[in-house]
Design a protein around this motif. Structure first.
Motif, mmCIF file in Angstrom:
data_model
loop_
_atom_site.group_PDB
_atom_site.id
_atom_site.type_symbol
_atom_site.label_atom_id
_atom_site.label_comp_id
_atom_site.label_asym_id
_atom_site.label_seq_id
_atom_site.Cartn_x
_atom_site.Cartn_y
_atom_site.Cartn_z
ATOM 1 N N ARG A 277 0.801 -1.224 0.000
ATOM 2 C CA ARG A 277 0.000 0.000 0.000
ATOM 3 C C ARG A 277 0.833 1.273 0.000
ATOM 4 O O ARG A 277 0.456 2.262 -0.626
ATOM 5 C CB ARG A 277 -0.934 0.007 1.217
ATOM 6 N N SER A 278 1.950 1.269 0.688
ATOM 7 C CA SER A 278 2.801 2.458 0.757
ATOM 8 C C SER A 278 4.218 2.024 1.112
ATOM 9 O O SER A 278 4.405 0.941 1.690
ATOM 10 C CB SER A 278 2.274 3.459 1.793
ATOM 11 N N PRO A 279 5.226 2.844 0.794
ATOM 12 C CA PRO A 279 6.604 2.486 1.154
ATOM 13 C C PRO A 279 6.766 2.400 2.663
ATOM 14 O O PRO A 279 6.196 3.194 3.419
ATOM 15 C CB PRO A 279 7.436 3.634 0.564
ATOM 16 N N VAL A 287 3.479 -2.706 13.034
ATOM 17 C CA VAL A 287 2.513 -3.537 13.749
ATOM 18 C C VAL A 287 1.862 -4.465 12.740
ATOM 19 O O VAL A 287 1.298 -4.007 11.735
ATOM 20 C CB VAL A 287 1.448 -2.668 14.449
ATOM 21 N N ILE A 288 1.940 -5.776 12.990
ATOM 22 C CA ILE A 288 1.333 -6.775 12.113
ATOM 23 C C ILE A 288 0.175 -7.426 12.866
ATOM 24 O O ILE A 288 0.381 -8.018 13.947
ATOM 25 C CB ILE A 288 2.356 -7.838 11.670
ATOM 26 N N ARG A 289 -1.008 -7.309 12.311
ATOM 27 C CA ARG A 289 -2.222 -7.887 12.910
ATOM 28 C C ARG A 289 -2.670 -9.055 12.027
ATOM 29 O O ARG A 289 -2.903 -8.876 10.829
ATOM 30 C CB ARG A 289 -3.329 -6.849 13.024
ATOM 31 N N VAL A 301 -6.775 -20.693 6.346
ATOM 32 C CA VAL A 301 -6.712 -19.431 5.593
ATOM 33 C C VAL A 301 -6.620 -18.291 6.602
ATOM 34 O O VAL A 301 -7.480 -18.165 7.490
ATOM 35 C CB VAL A 301 -7.948 -19.250 4.692
ATOM 36 N N VAL A 302 -5.587 -17.486 6.475
ATOM 37 C CA VAL A 302 -5.349 -16.381 7.412
ATOM 38 C C VAL A 302 -5.100 -15.101 6.625
ATOM 39 O O VAL A 302 -4.724 -15.126 5.447
ATOM 40 C CB VAL A 302 -4.144 -16.684 8.335
ATOM 41 N N SER A 303 -5.290 -13.975 7.305
ATOM 42 C CA SER A 303 -5.067 -12.656 6.696
ATOM 43 C C SER A 303 -4.293 -11.783 7.667
ATOM 44 O O SER A 303 -4.290 -12.028 8.884
ATOM 45 C CB SER A 303 -6.391 -11.988 6.315
ATOM 46 N N ALA A 304 -3.656 -10.755 7.128
ATOM 47 C CA ALA A 304 -2.826 -9.882 7.959
ATOM 48 C C ALA A 304 -2.766 -8.494 7.365
ATOM 49 O O ALA A 304 -2.945 -8.293 6.153
ATOM 50 C CB ALA A 304 -1.410 -10.458 8.093
ATOM 51 N N THR A 305 -2.508 -7.527 8.230
ATOM 52 C CA THR A 305 -2.237 -6.141 7.821
ATOM 53 C C THR A 305 -0.968 -5.676 8.511
ATOM 54 O O THR A 305 -0.696 -6.063 9.658
ATOM 55 C CB THR A 305 -3.396 -5.206 8.195
ATOM 56 N N GLU A 312 -0.678 4.137 9.473
ATOM 57 C CA GLU A 312 -0.591 4.142 8.013
ATOM 58 C C GLU A 312 -0.417 2.705 7.510
ATOM 59 O O GLU A 312 0.489 1.984 7.948
ATOM 60 C CB GLU A 312 0.578 5.007 7.551
ATOM 61 N N ARG A 313 -1.272 2.329 6.578
ATOM 62 C CA ARG A 313 -1.235 0.965 6.038
ATOM 63 C C ARG A 313 -0.021 0.793 5.125
ATOM 64 O O ARG A 313 0.137 1.518 4.145
ATOM 65 C CB ARG A 313 -2.517 0.670 5.270
#
Length: 361
Positions: A277-279, A287-289, A301-305, A312-313
């Protein structure tokens, strides 16, 4: 030039002067000018000088023959009165405007004199992200982890990590018994195997992954939050973390969440999709959720941000992990222990921990 029969008129201050006709000879106008105009001139100059000594002698100026070749008392008085009335008002008005203009100019100059150095100092202390991308800051080579500088750097990163507001807030949830626990993945990795690990060995050290991440996970392993510091030695473009390194971090965090939900706690990455999404600027905490989206037999099946501390993403990802059929042969690898799995109880899990060795009953 014969101006006989010409009709002349003028308007001063909104009042039209009387219509003048030049019908006499030049001697008549000369006598009128010699007898009447000097007296009127002296009287008007006296009044004007008393009211405004610096005002212009309008009568003298207007009494002179103009380009049209005429001048009368009526015309001169009309112009003189208008000039006197408006001249005084305009002088006062223009003087006021001039003072305001000078004040405004000096105010602008003072503001610019303060703004330029203030902007420079602020930009140098807190440069915008675009500026850092174009003109990255100089960074020396990272020190060795066993050197004095390396130990100081590691200690500083650890101290900053422990002082983060997010870490304090999550610890309060743990203490309140809201279903979370805290762990440090790769903090107690087997020293005999650490050199064969990418994230626990090769990438560990000052300027890279200086300290193990702090991770908070739900007791049912449905969600997890990891806080990690990324150093300057992990860059692709100078000052920006390499996209492949971000993929590695996301794969590690996603894998931990998935493996904790698989029967044997062993799994491999079958699919990984990442959207950048951004540099991600270097030398900062991220922070990884992660959360578990779907469980079906040997599949998870898992997801993360991934976000900065400011929200900021940076990237988001989804992954599919599958427990291999030969997972029982990897049961003694200690992978889940290295990822910070709590000590299981016999009545809650079929896996028992015995001297850093996992065994499947």
């Amino acid at each position: 030039m014969d101006l006989r029969g010409k009709n002349w008129g003028s308007t001063v201050g909104g009042c039209k002067s009387k219509t003048l006709y030049r019908t006499g000879r030049s001697s008549t106008m000369s006598s009128l000018r010699q007898s009447f105009i000097p007296g009127l001139r002296n009287s008007f100059n006296t009044i004007t000088h008393r009211s405004n000594p610096s005002s212009t002698n309008f009568v003298t100026r207007l009494a002179r023959p103009n380009g049209r070749g005429y001048s009368t008392a009526t015309h001169t008085v009309a112009h003189g009165e208008g000039a006197h009335a408006h001249g005084h008002a305009n002088t006062h008005q223009y003087g006021h405007v001039k003072r305001r203009g000078a004040f405004k100019r000096w105010s602008i100059r003072l503001a610019l004199a303060i703004a330029f150095p203030l902007t420079y100092v602020t930009g140098a202390a807190f440069p915008p992200q675009l500026v850092l991308m174009i003109f990255p800051r100089f960074a020396p080579a990272p020190p060795h982890k066993d050197s004095a500088r390396g130990k100081v750097h590691t200690s500083d990163v650890e101290r900053c990590l422990q002082e983060l507001d997010l870490v304090h807030d999550m610890r309060e949830k743990v203490h309140k018994g809201e279903g979370w626990y805290e762990t440090r993945p790769y903090d107690k990795y087997d020293p005999q195997k650490v050199h064969n690990s990418l994230t626990a060995g090769s990438l560990r050290g000052p300027g890279r992954l200086a300290v193990p991440p702090v991770l908070f996970a739900k007791e049912d392993e449905s969600e997890a939050i990891a806080v990690l510091h990324l150093g300057r030695a992990l860059c692709g473009h100078d000052g920006i973390i390499h996209g492949g390194l971000l993929a590695t971090v996301l794969d590690e965090c996603l894998g931990r969440n998935a493996l904790m939900n698989l029967p044997s706690r062993i799994g491999v990455t079958a699919n990984l999709n990442i959207n950048y999404r951004s540099p991600c600027m270097a030398d900062q905490f991220v922070v990884i959720r992660t959360k578990t989206d779907q469980l079906k037999g040997r599949k998870a099946v898992v997801s993360a941000t991934m976000e900065t501390l400011n929200g900021e993403r940076v990237a988001d990802a989804t992954a599919l992990f599958i427990e291999p059929k030969w997972a029982q042969f990897l049961a003694s690898s200690g992978v889940t222990e290295a990822m910070g799995r709590p000590m299981p109880s016999p009545h809650k899990s079929p896996a028992l921990m015995d001297e850093q060795t996992e065994r499947i009953i």
